[in-house]
Design a protein around this motif. Sequence first.
Motif, PDB file in Angstrom:
ATOM      1  N   THR A   1       3.185   5.369   3.596  1.00  0.00           N
ATOM      2  CA  THR A   1       2.320   5.661   2.452  1.00  0.00           C
ATOM      3  C   THR A   1       3.138   5.579   1.165  1.00  0.00           C
ATOM      4  N   ARG A   2       2.444   5.525   0.028  1.00  0.00           N
ATOM      5  CA  ARG A   2       3.134   5.336  -1.257  1.00  0.00           C
ATOM      6  C   ARG A   2       3.626   6.641  -1.870  1.00  0.00           C
ATOM      7  N   THR A   3       2.919   7.739  -1.615  1.00  0.00           N
ATOM      8  CA  THR A   3       3.247   9.012  -2.242  1.00  0.00           C
ATOM      9  C   THR A   3       3.609  10.012  -1.156  1.00  0.00           C
ATOM     10  N   THR A   4       4.802  10.595  -1.231  1.00  0.00           N
ATOM     11  CA  THR A   4       5.174  11.531  -0.168  1.00  0.00           C
ATOM     12  C   THR A   4       4.624  12.919  -0.466  1.00  0.00           C
ATOM     13  N   VAL A   5       4.449  13.665   0.607  1.00  0.00           N
ATOM     14  CA  VAL A   5       3.892  15.012   0.542  1.00  0.00           C
ATOM     15  C   VAL A   5       4.798  15.933   1.365  1.00  0.00           C
ATOM     16  N   GLU A   6       4.488  17.229   1.355  1.00  0.00           N
ATOM     17  CA  GLU A   6       5.131  18.147   2.287  1.00  0.00           C
ATOM     18  C   GLU A   6       4.096  18.528   3.338  1.00  0.00           C
ATOM     19  N   LEU A   7       4.578  18.838   4.525  1.00  0.00           N
ATOM     20  CA  LEU A   7       3.646  19.088   5.626  1.00  0.00           C
ATOM     21  C   LEU A   7       3.966  20.390   6.337  1.00  0.00           C
TER      22      LEU A   7
ATOM     23  N   ASP B   1     -18.413   1.425   4.954  1.00  0.00           N
ATOM     24  CA  ASP B   1     -18.287   0.134   4.272  1.00  0.00           C
ATOM     25  C   ASP B   1     -17.341   0.200   3.067  1.00  0.00           C
ATOM     26  N   GLU B   2     -16.784   1.368   2.802  1.00  0.00           N
ATOM     27  CA  GLU B   2     -15.784   1.474   1.724  1.00  0.00           C
ATOM     28  C   GLU B   2     -14.357   1.282   2.238  1.00  0.00           C
ATOM     29  N   ALA B   3     -14.217   1.142   3.561  1.00  0.00           N
ATOM     30  CA  ALA B   3     -12.874   0.951   4.119  1.00  0.00           C
ATOM     31  C   ALA B   3     -12.342  -0.410   3.709  1.00  0.00           C
ATOM     32  N   VAL B   4     -11.086  -0.475   3.331  1.00  0.00           N
ATOM     33  CA  VAL B   4     -10.490  -1.764   2.976  1.00  0.00           C
ATOM     34  C   VAL B   4      -9.152  -1.918   3.701  1.00  0.00           C
ATOM     35  N   GLN B   5      -8.671  -3.147   3.696  1.00  0.00           N
ATOM     36  CA  GLN B   5      -7.399  -3.477   4.328  1.00  0.00           C
ATOM     37  C   GLN B   5      -6.283  -2.631   3.712  1.00  0.00           C
ATOM     38  N   ARG B   6      -5.595  -1.866   4.534  1.00  0.00           N
ATOM     39  CA  ARG B   6      -4.546  -0.985   4.000  1.00  0.00           C
ATOM     40  C   ARG B   6      -3.204  -1.184   4.677  1.00  0.00           C
ATOM     41  N   PHE B   7      -3.195  -1.965   5.772  1.00  0.00           N
ATOM     42  CA  PHE B   7      -1.999  -1.956   6.599  1.00  0.00           C
ATOM     43  C   PHE B   7      -1.457  -3.359   6.817  1.00  0.00           C
ATOM     44  N   GLU B   8      -0.185  -3.428   7.212  1.00  0.00           N
ATOM     45  CA  GLU B   8       0.459  -4.719   7.422  1.00  0.00           C
ATOM     46  C   GLU B   8      -0.116  -5.397   8.669  1.00  0.00           C
ATOM     47  N   ALA B   9       0.080  -6.717   8.763  1.00  0.00           N
ATOM     48  CA  ALA B   9      -0.395  -7.470   9.928  1.00  0.00           C
ATOM     49  C   ALA B   9       0.260  -6.913  11.188  1.00  0.00           C
ATOM     50  N   GLY B  10      -0.502  -6.828  12.257  1.00  0.00           N
ATOM     51  CA  GLY B  10       0.049  -6.339  13.515  1.00  0.00           C
ATOM     52  C   GLY B  10      -0.068  -4.841  13.685  1.00  0.00           C
ATOM     53  N   PHE B  11      -0.436  -4.135  12.616  1.00  0.00           N
ATOM     54  CA  PHE B  11      -0.611  -2.687  12.713  1.00  0.00           C
ATOM     55  C   PHE B  11      -1.868  -2.421  13.546  1.00  0.00           C
ATOM     56  N   PRO B  12      -1.860  -1.382  14.382  1.00  0.00           N
ATOM     57  CA  PRO B  12      -3.022  -1.158  15.258  1.00  0.00           C
ATOM     58  C   PRO B  12      -4.325  -0.900  14.508  1.00  0.00           C
ATOM     59  N   PHE B  13      -4.234  -0.404  13.294  1.00  0.00           N
ATOM     60  CA  PHE B  13      -5.437  -0.189  12.488  1.00  0.00           C
ATOM     61  C   PHE B  13      -5.410  -1.203  11.352  1.00  0.00           C
ATOM     62  N   GLN B  14      -6.555  -1.823  11.113  1.00  0.00           N
ATOM     63  CA  GLN B  14      -6.585  -2.773  10.011  1.00  0.00           C
ATOM     64  C   GLN B  14      -7.090  -2.116   8.735  1.00  0.00           C
ATOM     65  N   LYS B  15      -8.232  -1.461   8.879  1.00  0.00           N
ATOM     66  CA  LYS B  15      -8.858  -0.938   7.671  1.00  0.00           C
ATOM     67  C   LYS B  15      -8.740   0.580   7.605  1.00  0.00           C
ATOM     68  N   GLY B  16      -8.796   1.078   6.393  1.00  0.00           N
ATOM     69  CA  GLY B  16      -8.754   2.527   6.238  1.00  0.00           C
ATOM     70  C   GLY B  16      -9.192   2.916   4.840  1.00  0.00           C
ATOM     71  N   TRP B  17      -9.065   4.186   4.548  1.00  0.00           N
ATOM     72  CA  TRP B  17      -9.477   4.714   3.242  1.00  0.00           C
ATOM     73  C   TRP B  17      -8.286   5.426   2.606  1.00  0.00           C
ATOM     74  N   ASP B  18      -8.077   5.133   1.328  1.00  0.00           N
ATOM     75  CA  ASP B  18      -7.037   5.814   0.549  1.00  0.00           C
ATOM     76  C   ASP B  18      -7.724   7.043  -0.064  1.00  0.00           C
ATOM     77  N   LEU B  19      -7.596   8.190   0.596  1.00  0.00           N
ATOM     78  CA  LEU B  19      -8.479   9.324   0.287  1.00  0.00           C
ATOM     79  C   LEU B  19      -8.398   9.795  -1.155  1.00  0.00           C
ATOM     80  N   PHE B  20      -7.194   9.780  -1.739  1.00  0.00           N
ATOM     81  CA  PHE B  20      -7.079  10.295  -3.097  1.00  0.00           C
ATOM     82  C   PHE B  20      -6.670   9.217  -4.104  1.00  0.00           C
ATOM     83  N   GLY B  21      -6.735   7.957  -3.661  1.00  0.00           N
ATOM     84  CA  GLY B  21      -6.501   6.841  -4.576  1.00  0.00           C
ATOM     85  C   GLY B  21      -5.056   6.679  -5.020  1.00  0.00           C
ATOM     86  N   ASP B  22      -4.134   7.435  -4.417  1.00  0.00           N
ATOM     87  CA  ASP B  22      -2.732   7.323  -4.827  1.00  0.00           C
ATOM     88  C   ASP B  22      -1.824   6.962  -3.657  1.00  0.00           C
TER      89      ASP B  22
END
Length: 286
Positions: A3-9, A166-187
């Motif tokens: 992901t682009r923005t790191t968080v704490e978990l 239908d708002e899911a868009v391509q988020r991952f590199e080729a070969g990744f098990p999931f193709q589409k997803g949602w960027d929940l907070f846009g960052d």
Amino acid sequence: MLTRTTVELMLGAAGYCTHPERLTLRGGTLRPVQFPAGFACIIHPVLGPVLFDTGYTSRFFKETAHLPASLYRHITPVIYEDQDSAALQLKAIGIAPEQVRYVVLSHFHADHIGGVRDFPSAQFVYLQDAYESVRQLGALRALKAGFLPGLLPEEFARRSLPFRRDEAVQRFEAGFPFQKGWDLFGDGSMLAVELSGHAEGMIGIFISTQQHDYFLCADAVWSSRAIHENRPPHPAAGLIMSSRSDYRDSFCKVMELHKKYPEVCIVPSHCRQALARWGGSLGHER
Ligand SMILES: [Zn+2]
């Protein structure tokens, strides 16, 4: 980093339910074992604490006091004490319930939505189909879908920020098990993907801390062992699934992720090992 923005978990559990391990793990023991009702507190650098699911609260007992809902607690006995709620556990580490502005819901089973009423300032983020599939069910069918509507606040819909398939868009590199997803907070901090099958419209989320990439996979698998040993649940578990074939697809994607991206920490909601390894009593990873 995925992901682009790191968080704490912080991973925690608010109560446990018990059922035979064999239901969740092919060839497992018949003796009842404890399954933590996991939740995750994700500290976002701008949004503050964001919850992924909530575990149980004492409201579960109130909502299952009478038939037919009381069948629920007979089928999956719940072990829970008042201090186990996610809200109180967060309070203990200095996070007031009012500070939680977003609760992301993987799906609407009672052990995931049990605590949402404890967060009065939160807006609820989920895949619309997950709510639509349970919203209008009668008492018996809701019960079969593991949904107790009384766990949600009256103003749930008004406080919701659902997203659509239908708002899911391509988020991952080729070969990744999931193709589409949602960027929940846009960052790019939390990427959701669909994991239908256990429940219609269930989602999992990818997040990254400074140290690791995580996939919080909700109930797509019930334990880390199921992934490491490629052991799907007993066919009888299919009784509570929204779709066995969707479940198989989702399970295979999680397995593929584990094989191709072994460095990603896969966290099932109800896995004691994952909780002990990466969280446990709100262990903090920065
Ligand atoms: Zn579930």
